[in-house]
Scaffold this active site. Structure first.
Site, PDB file in Angstrom:
ATOM      1  N   CYS A   6       0.835  -1.194   0.000  1.00 18.41           N
ATOM      2  CA  CYS A   6       0.000   0.000   0.000  1.00 18.41           C
ATOM      3  C   CYS A   6       0.883   1.263   0.000  1.00 18.41           C
ATOM      4  O   CYS A   6       1.840   1.357  -0.764  1.00 18.41           O
ATOM      5  CB  CYS A   6      -0.959  -0.055   1.187  1.00 18.41           C
ATOM      6  SG  CYS A   6      -2.361   1.068   1.103  1.00 18.41           S
ATOM      7  N   THR A   7       0.592   2.215   0.872  1.00 18.04           N
ATOM      8  CA  THR A   7       1.323   3.475   0.871  1.00 18.04           C
ATOM      9  C   THR A   7       2.698   3.380   1.537  1.00 18.04           C
ATOM     10  O   THR A   7       3.380   4.388   1.695  1.00 18.04           O
ATOM     11  CB  THR A   7       0.501   4.587   1.551  1.00 18.04           C
ATOM     12  OG1 THR A   7       0.105   4.144   2.860  1.00 18.04           O
ATOM     13  CG2 THR A   7      -0.733   4.920   0.735  1.00 18.04           C
TER      14      THR A   7
END
Length: 317
Positions: free
Chosen positions: A103-104
């Site tokens: 993800c981030t």
């Protein structure tokens, strides 16, 4: 034994941590001596996930064992990261044999300069930000994960499980990865270049009802005549007006939308049914197996038969 070190910080997404962790821990249970999974935070203190769950790390980052695989999860805590964490990644990331983000977490790797000159992905909602803030990174917003040398980045949440399963298959074998996937009740079949979304989610929903109805018609009838002329007639618009309006409201040309729907339909039939390639090509609107083969090779990098061999569950009963 490969040491997997997962970095923890306040605001981390819990599934970004626990998804890959369960895969690697499952691999260790399947074949002892394969992985040693450890977690660490900056000062060794417990961290609170974005959901409120509290995780207790094994180590401080300073005292953590040197990792074979360094995994950086994402979450709200990546929005304003502690500069000490970025500095630690900058100093220690290059020493890992394998560098991963979920993800981030890619934003933290990029901030540390670890993605410069590499192809990468992240959660779809942050791809534009990643590309804007870090122009040295080649951001690909579509795949669920991207592998560029020893660095691998994945999209949102569950794609971290897909990436971890792919790495276990590389490190051990397909049987190990399949056993773990079955235990976690997930399919060992999502290739890295599978899109983050189904086409219906990737495209915007048209504002006008006739165009929305056309979108639905395409999805439900991939084998029908889906030429611009036919679709325009269904929307009661001229072909030229329809093509302009469809792209304006969905962000895709009609032809591109149809291509993606047909590919997704064919892919699902290959994954979920025993139907032959010829029948699937007709049902998906390709007409011939050769036309479907060209579409698969162009978009997914493998022919339909190879795609089915790699990504269909070994047992459907």
């Amino acid at each position: 034994m490969r040491t997997v070190l997962i970095v923890l910080f306040d605001g981390v997404q819990s599934l970004d941590v626990t998804g890959p962790l369960e895969v690697f821990a499952g691999a260790e249970a399947y074949r002892a001596g394969s992985y040693r999974v450890r977690t660490a935070s900056l000062d060794g203190a417990p961290v609170r996930c974005s959901s409120g769950l509290v995780l207790v790390p094994d180590h401080t980052l300073a005292e953590a064992p040197a990792p074979h695989t360094l995994l950086v999860p994402g979450g709200r805590g990546t929005r304003r990261p502690d500069t000490r964490l970025v500095d630690w990644l900058r100093a220690h990331g290059p020493g890992a044999e394998r560098l991963l983000s979920v993800c981030t977490g890619a934003i933290l790797l990029a901030a540390a300069g670890l993605l410069d000159g590499r192809r990468a992905t992240t959660h779809w909602a942050y791809c534009e930000q990643l590309a804007r803030d870090h122009p040295a990174v080649e951001v690909d917003p579509d795949p669920i994960y991207v592998r560029d040398g020893h660095v691998a980045t994945s999209a949102g949440v569950t794609s971290g499980i897909d990436l971890a399963l792919a790495l276990v298959e590389d490190d051990l074998d397909r049987a190990a990865a399949l056993t773990i996937a079955r235990h976690l009740v997930v399919f060992l079949r999502r290739p890295g270049n599978q899109a983050q979304f189904s086409v219906q989610l990737a495209a915007q929903t048209a504002r006008r009802e006739p165009l929305r109805e056309v979108q639905q018609w395409i999805s439900e009838h991939p084998g029908a005549d889906l030429s611009v002329e036919s679709l325009a007639a269904r929307a009661r618009l001229s072909p030229r007006h329809f093509a302009r309006a469809f792209q304006s409201e969905t962000g895709m040309t009609p032809g591109r939308y149809v291509e993606r729907v047909r590919l997704e339909h064919a892919r699902r039939l290959l994954e979920d049914t025993p139907d032959g390639v010829e029948g699937i090509s007709r049902a998906s609107g390709y007409g011939t197996p050769e036309a479907m083969r060209r579409a698969f090779v162009k978009t997914l990098g493998s022919a339909p038969a190879e795609y089915r061999r790699r990504f269909r569950p070994a047992s459907t009963g």
